[in-house]
Every structure is written in structure tokens, then in C-alpha cells.
Design a protein around this motif. Structure first.
Motif, short mmCIF file in Angstrom:
data_model
loop_
_atom_site.label_atom_id
_atom_site.label_comp_id
_atom_site.label_asym_id
_atom_site.label_seq_id
_atom_site.Cartn_x
_atom_site.Cartn_y
_atom_site.Cartn_z
N ARG A 137 41.15 -28.96 36.36
CA ARG A 137 42.48 -29.54 36.59
C ARG A 137 42.49 -31.05 36.75
NH1 ARG A 137 40.78 -26.50 40.83
NH2 ARG A 137 40.72 -27.40 42.93
N ASP A 141 45.00 -32.07 33.96
CA ASP A 141 46.41 -32.26 34.32
C ASP A 141 47.04 -33.50 33.67
OD1 ASP A 141 46.16 -29.92 35.71
OD2 ASP A 141 46.41 -30.77 37.71
N ASP B 75 37.47 -22.16 44.72
CA ASP B 75 37.38 -23.46 44.04
C ASP B 75 38.75 -24.02 43.68
OD1 ASP B 75 34.60 -23.16 44.15
OD2 ASP B 75 34.54 -22.18 42.20
N GLY B 76 39.79 -23.59 44.40
CA GLY B 76 41.14 -24.07 44.11
C GLY B 76 41.67 -23.64 42.74
N LEU B 77 41.18 -22.52 42.22
CA LEU B 77 41.57 -22.12 40.85
C LEU B 77 43.00 -21.59 40.78
CD1 LEU B 77 38.17 -20.59 39.71
CD2 LEU B 77 39.31 -22.56 38.68
N MET B 107 41.96 -19.69 33.06
CA MET B 107 43.24 -19.26 33.63
C MET B 107 43.71 -20.17 34.77
SD MET B 107 43.84 -16.98 31.45
CE MET B 107 45.43 -16.45 32.07
N GLU B 108 42.89 -21.12 35.15
CA GLU B 108 43.39 -22.14 36.07
C GLU B 108 44.61 -22.87 35.47
OE1 GLU B 108 41.63 -26.01 36.41
OE2 GLU B 108 41.20 -25.72 38.53
N VAL B 109 44.75 -22.78 34.16
CA VAL B 109 45.85 -23.46 33.47
C VAL B 109 47.21 -23.18 34.11
CG1 VAL B 109 46.32 -21.65 31.73
CG2 VAL B 109 46.77 -24.05 31.19
N LYS B 111 47.98 -22.71 37.20
CA LYS B 111 48.15 -23.19 38.58
C LYS B 111 49.37 -24.10 38.72
CE LYS B 111 45.80 -25.56 42.32
NZ LYS B 111 44.52 -25.80 42.99
N SER B 112 50.20 -23.82 39.73
CA SER B 112 51.42 -24.61 39.99
C SER B 112 52.30 -24.71 38.74
CB SER B 112 51.05 -26.02 40.49
OG SER B 112 50.36 -25.93 41.72
N SER B 115 49.49 -26.64 35.12
CA SER B 115 49.05 -28.01 35.47
C SER B 115 50.08 -28.77 36.30
CB SER B 115 48.69 -28.79 34.19
OG SER B 115 47.39 -28.48 33.75
#
Lengths: 278, 278
Positions: A137, A141, B75-77, B107-109, B111-112, B115
Motif C-alpha cells: 500500500r 496508493d 501486517d495491516g492488510l 487482496m490488500e487492494v 483496503k479502505s 487504496s
């Protein structure tokens, strides 16, 4: 046994994974009737076994844009698949695994803003997902933000498939929709030009935007690979609203980076449509 | 040669792919010093070589919900990773490949809301993406719609991690946000309860919703695997607006299935915030 026969026989595995895999098999090979010499030869060739790495490669946007356009139309898989496959599939065609191992049809999920829901434009999700295979990220981002801001401000579509048009040939009307949401992107274009959201003309627009987003995403990806990526675009409304509602500000309740204007400007579109419909 | 030694040696390949792979290698095996008998034995065992199939399996939501919650924090993923990994990762832990071959950190993509953009709730994207590995749009879209409608109507969060809490322990305030968009989901909750969107309490809410969405998604997935899935939920505003603005209707300009109320009800939140801010 040549490399070609190995490659053919291993079918769904791409080239980059072959060395490690055959070495892995060789390392435990104790086939009945197999000689010591053969086992020794295999063991000497065996490198450390590891998953093939997701390393980004430069791409040629001029090659990929027509693939993104065609991907939109392939079996109706849509915009998210089109962008993602034009990027990761193109790396797979050049470099094999791990790129060509991805279960690509999964990316149909983004079609029409996630299964017809009109949330994020699927073309943008396809690009962001491709970035996410390579960058976490902190690095990704700003890349996503540059792409999304560009999308908000650009009068689409730009790409023209010429004789390869699969929906409607020739020029299409354009507008800048101000939003990364499929619902607003499609509906403002249809409203502005009196076009049916379920028409071939609207599909043609979205397939051309699929090529446009792939082109811009590859421009950002190439700059990142070259270590030359720096975000350029910003949003006046996000900056204004977040100066009070962002992190560490007096009323820090807002989450997100979308341009605030489409929904918070009091426009005719967001007036009470349930009681005072024009 | 035992199955365990094959499994260890092949490292990044999971169990389900092993039969086909070893058979594939066997089918072209002409190692120096190898006897005819060995080759014959291998060939007889060789099935057709094919990629391991993406076949859905039933899961236990009570087992997966804590994994989804923990995945959010790993890991904040984040939310999208948490839901997706709790589903596909759980299949991987039980069944090997292809499930455990997925590049999960991609898949972190979500998040929130992609991005940090606040578009679709990433937990919902994680679930829809997991569905998309198994089902094409005709089968998947009703599953996604059921999940998304449930999300619009449910007062979150429901899940309580108890002593395993990683952000803030104990009960949290709830609300039904009426929207599948991260921006509206988070910001209405923060606005309603006077909570900072960047706080640990808000993160705790979203990590619990990650468990909630995984639970509901697995309920839908299990019903689908059992051939018992039938959508139940609908939206009055979508039905009302689409009766004029949907496909084949008088003004067919609208795309999407999101509840129309948050943005088209003329509420205080969508009045002109740039000139007449309260």
C-alpha cells in the motif's frame, strides 16, 4: 529430454517455474529401475525450490490497449478483466509464470462496478489489482490515486478501435464524469447524451474506457518500474473537505479520497427524488 | 517415495496439484538409466494433465470468522484480504492447490475502499472476489446482491472477538449505514457516534465487520454448494427508481444496484457543502 518436451508436458505451468519444479521432482526421484548416475545428474542441477516471484515488467501500452478492449468483449468478461488481463496476461505471454498462473476469469468480479452494483469502475479495480500484485500500500496508493484522479477529470472515451470495433464503430460522445464510481460514470454519460445504459453504444463506451484505463495504468506502471513515478494530480474538493474532516482535523469523520462534488454539492441529481421528483 | 516427501519437495505447489504434476513429469520421463518397467508403471498411473480446478467447498463460518478478523490486522492488510483469505486460505489449508497458490497479498487492494479511496467496502470486494473464483456472473451476481443488500441493512458490527481484540476490546456502537460504499459506511458510523475515522475504535469496527462479512459470505457460499441458495433481500428504492430508469424503461440511464437513498434523498449530507455549509 528437451526443454520443449518438458514445457509441453507440464501444460498449465509456465516456463519460469519449470526449473524449480523439475529440480524438485528430481530431488526426490527414486524411481524403480532408475540408475544412480541419473539421480546424481538430477541432484546436481537442482536449484533451491521457491515460488516464482511477482516482479513488475515494463509493457507497451500501444500493444496492450487493443488487448484490453478485446478483453472487455471476450465472453462478456468486462472492464475489470480487460484491464487486468491486458497487463498481467501480457507479462504472462512474455515471461510465463507466475503471471500466466493467475485465475484470470476471477476478475470478471469488477464488471459493472462489482456484479452490476455500480460501485468502483471495474476498469480501475483491474488496474489497482494488477498494481497490488507488485506493490504494497505505501508504494501502490499514490499510483492508484494518480490513476483515479485522472479518471475523474478525463473526458472519456479516448480510444477508438477503428475497424476492430465490436459494439458500435465510429466516434462516441464524451464527458468527464467527476467520479470513479461506475454508477456515476455511466449514468452521467447516459444522461448527458440521452443514451440507454443497456445499449451497445454504452457498452462500446465502457470497452473503450477499458483500453484508456489500461493505457494510463501502464504509463504509471512503467514510470514506477523506471523509478520515475511521481503523482501529479489532486482534487480541490477533497483538499477543502479534508481540511476539516480528515485525519487529525477538527471533525475527522470522513473516509475516502473520492471527489466530493458529485454527492455533496447539492446538485439537482442529489435532491429528494422520492418526494419532489422533477 | 511417500506422499509426504513429494509434498515437501514440491514446496509451493499444494497437494491437489501433485498427482497431475508428477504424472505429467512421469509421462515424459526418459531419464538416462531408467528402466522400461519404471516408465510403464508411471504411464499407467498418468491421468490427463490439467490445472487444478477451482471447486468450491463448504466452510465452517465459526472457524473462519476469527481468521477474517485476524487477517484484517495481519501486517495491516485490511478488510478485503481478511475476508478473502479466511475463505480461500481456509480451503487451501484443507485442500491444498489451487487455493493455496493464490497471491493473497494482492487482496490488500480493497483496503479502505481501494487504496484509501472509500469506494466499495473492501470486505465485500473480498467476498465477491472469492465467489468469482468459482462462479461466473449469472450464478454469482445474485449471491453478491444478497450479500450487499444484507450489508446495507445490517447494524454493524455484530462480531465480538472477546479477549482476542486487537484494536479496542468490548462492545462497540452500531448503525446500519444503508450503503456498500466504504466512505458512507465509515463516515456515517463516525458521524453518528462522534468517533474519529482514523482511530483504533474505527479500525476495530472494520475488523469486526470483516468477520461479519466472512460469516455471511460463507452462509451464502455453503447454500450455493448445497444447491440451496435463493436470494431473499431487495431494495425498495432500487425497485422504485429502476421502474423508470432501468433497462427497457422510459428513461433507462441508471447503472447499478446500490440503494439510491443515501445520495438521492436530498438529505442534509448531500446539500451544497461548498457554499452553504452548516
Amino acid at each position: 529430454m528437451t526443454m520443449v518436451s518438458r514445457r509441453d508436458a507440464l501444460g498449465w505451468l509456465g516456463g519460469a517455474a519449470l526449473g524449480g519444479l523439475l529440480a524438485g521432482v528430481g530431488a526426490v526421484a527414486a524411481l524403480p529401475g532408475e540408475g544412480l548416475a541419473a539421480r546424481k545428474t538430477l541432484k546436481e542441477k537442482a536449484p533451491a525450490l521457491a515460488a516464482p516471484a511477482w516482479i513488475p515488467h515494463r509493457l507497451d501500452a500501444a500493444e496492450c490497449a487493443p488487448l484490453a478492449y478485446a478483453g472487455y468483449w471476450k465472453d462478456g468478461l468486462g472492464c475489470c478483466y480487460g484491464v487486468f488481463e491486458s497487463i498481467i496476461g501480457s507479462m504472462g505471454r512474455k515471461y510465463g509464470a507466475p503471471y500466466n498462473q493467475f485465475p484470470f476469469t476471477m476478475m470478471e468480479v469488477g464488471k459493472s462496478g462489482i456484479s452490476e452494483w455500480g460501485t468502483v469502475c471495474g476498469a480501475l479495480l483491474g488496474a489497482a489489482s494488477a498494481f497490488a500484485l507488485f506493490w504494497g500500500r505505501k508504494e501502490r496508493d499514490p499510483m492508484v490515486t494518480e490513476l483515479f484522479r485522472w479518471y475523474e477529470k478525463t473526458a472519456f472515451p479516448l480510444y477508438d478501435p477503428g475497424a476492430a470495433a465490436q459494439g458500435v464503430a465510429g466516434p462516441l460522445p464524451t464527458n468527464a464524469c467527476g467520479s470513479v464510481l461506475c454508477h456515476i460514470s455511466v449514468s452521467t454519460w447516459c444522461h448527458a447524451h440521452g443514451i440507454d445504459a443497456a445499449s451497445a453504444k454504452r457498452q462500446e463506451r465502457c470497452s473503450r474506457i477499458t483500453a484508456d484505463v489500461a493505457t494510463k495504468a501502464i504509463e504509471i506502471l512503467n514510470a514506477k518500474v523506471d523509478s520515475g513515478f511521481a503523482p501529479l494530480l489532486s482534487s480541490k474538493s477533497e483538499a477543502a473537505c479534508m481540511s476539516c474532516h480528515g485525519k487529525g482535523k477538527p471533525s475527522p469523520i470522513a473516509k475516502g479520497r473520492m471527489d466530493c462534488t458529485p454527492c455533496h454539492s447539492g446538485s439537482a441529481h442529489v435532491q429528494d427524488k422520492f418526494r419532489n421528483h422533477p
